[in-house]
Scaffold this motif. Structure first.
Motif, PDB file in Angstrom:
ATOM      1  N   GLU A   1      63.528  21.377  57.182  1.00  0.00           N
ATOM      2  CA  GLU A   1      63.806  20.661  58.000  1.00  0.00           C
ATOM      3  C   GLU A   1      63.801  19.034  57.689  1.00  0.00           C
ATOM      4  O   GLU A   1      65.203  18.490  58.678  1.00  0.00           O
ATOM      5  CB  GLU A   1      62.567  20.923  59.617  1.00  0.00           C
ATOM      6  CG  GLU A   1      63.099  20.649  60.583  1.00  0.00           C
ATOM      7  CD  GLU A   1      62.167  20.603  61.476  1.00  0.00           C
ATOM      8  OE1 GLU A   1      62.333  19.971  62.414  1.00  0.00           O
ATOM      9  OE2 GLU A   1      60.521  21.487  61.092  1.00  0.00           O
TER      10      GLU A   1
ATOM     11  N   PRO B   1      60.399  17.984  65.532  1.00  0.00           N
ATOM     12  CA  PRO B   1      59.721  19.121  64.813  1.00  0.00           C
ATOM     13  C   PRO B   1      59.778  20.376  65.381  1.00  0.00           C
ATOM     14  O   PRO B   1      59.249  20.451  66.449  1.00  0.00           O
ATOM     15  CB  PRO B   1      58.326  19.214  63.590  1.00  0.00           C
ATOM     16  CG  PRO B   1      57.778  18.296  64.821  1.00  0.00           C
ATOM     17  CD  PRO B   1      58.470  17.186  65.247  1.00  0.00           C
TER      18      PRO B   1
ATOM     19  N   LYS C   1      57.225  17.500  59.414  1.00  0.00           N
ATOM     20  CA  LYS C   1      58.122  18.575  59.255  1.00  0.00           C
ATOM     21  C   LYS C   1      57.945  19.078  58.260  1.00  0.00           C
ATOM     22  O   LYS C   1      57.156  18.319  56.942  1.00  0.00           O
ATOM     23  CB  LYS C   1      59.735  18.049  59.430  1.00  0.00           C
ATOM     24  CG  LYS C   1      59.777  17.130  61.053  1.00  0.00           C
ATOM     25  CD  LYS C   1      60.946  16.724  60.642  1.00  0.00           C
ATOM     26  CE  LYS C   1      61.454  16.768  62.455  1.00  0.00           C
ATOM     27  NZ  LYS C   1      62.527  15.975  62.583  1.00  0.00           N
TER      28      LYS C   1
END
Length: 302
Positions: free
Chosen positions: A57, A67, A53
């Motif tokens: 995020e 992700p 990620k």
């Protein structure tokens, strides 16, 4: 035609009673195994998805979600450009330092310990029991007690802070437990093979190389796994007996994770942790079956 078994009217059925698939015992057993598997796999899952990620995020806070956009930039940064103290060359230098430490330490300690175990199991020399007792006692001495004396010895030898010094330390500390494993394994082999070879005129090294070694693959795999994982995962010896330019991978991982400079990049930390643990995992997966066979054979006879 296949034979058939017929029962007379009123005869009792024979054979083992079929077990119920969903018995209380099975539910308890598989439930416990499932909980144990989740306990170990859930952190690994979090590490893998977090390492893929981006930081925006990650700041959303849902650590269990996969992700939305997979990126391998954290892995590249952890390997090549993450800061480990004053240097910003990632884990790559620590990886090669660990390789240069692990390979000679593992090979030397296994070769010497196998000869020691073979001699203790088959050649009853004077003082063998005393030597074996001292060796076993040495296996249970805490490492921390020996740190300062070893520093003094390595300094006087002129190899303190070098990879050579750390290789010697790992080789010595791996010797007692490996000698015990090899001694027990060789003791479990048929004694008649050794006696027959002696009658045929074979000497110490001929028996070792022509008879013992070809039969000892499982215990060599066990010793290789124990030494490789123990040395690769070591932090204490690496930070005490080497200088920053020779730090192994585990010490550099600690420096990355505990760095106080800039923003805390959790994705880079997770990627660095997975990279550091990759070698022991690969070793276990490749040779796990031989490990189980060897550890069982090396522990059956004391």
């Amino acid at each position: 035609m296949a034979d058939t078994v017929s029962l007379k009217p009123g005869a009792e059925p024979w054979g083992a009673k079929p077990r119920r698939t969903l018995s209380g015992r099975n539910i308890m057993l598989y439930g416990t195994l499932l909980v144990a598997a989740l306990y170990y796999l859930l952190p690994l899952y979090v590490m893998v998805v977090t390492s893929m990620k981006g930081m925006p995020e990650i700041r959303l806070g849902n650590i269990f979600s996969p992700p939305l956009e997979i990126t391998f930039e954290p892995w590249a940064k952890a390997w090549a450009s993450a800061c480990t103290g004053l240097n910003c060359d990632g884990l790559s230098r620590g990886f090669w330092n660990s390789v240069r430490i692990t390979i000679p330490s593992t090979l030397i300690s296994i070769l010497v310990a196998s000869v020691n175990g073979y001699a203790l199991a088959n050649w009853k020399f004077k003082g063998a029991d005393v030597f074996f007792t001292i060796l076993i006692v040495g296996a249970f001495i805490p490492y921390q007690v020996m740190l300062y004396p070893i520093v003094i010895v390595l300094r006087e030898m002129g190899i303190y802070g070098t990879l050579t010094g750390l290789v010697i330390v790992h080789t010595i500390f791996g010797m007692p437990i490996l000698t015990l494993l090899f001694r027990n394994y060789f003791s479990s082999l048929p004694e008649e093979l050794f006696k027959a070879a002696r009658i045929d005129g074979a000497g110490f090294w001929q028996i070792y190389f022509r008879i013992m070694l070809p039969m000892s693959l499982p215990i060599f795999v066990v010793a290789m796994i124990l030494q490789t994982t123990g040395i690769w995962n070591d932090f204490l010896f690496g930070v005490v007996f080497t200088r920053p330019e020779y730090y192994p991978m585990t010490v550099q991982l600690n420096n990355i994770v505990n760095s106080v400079q800039g923003v805390k990049e959790y994705n880079v930390n997770m990627a660095a942790t997975l990279l550091t643990g990759a070698v022991p995992l690969i070793v276990y997966f490749v040779s796990g079956r031989l490990f189980v066979r060897g550890i069982a054979a090396g522990a059956v006879k004391g």
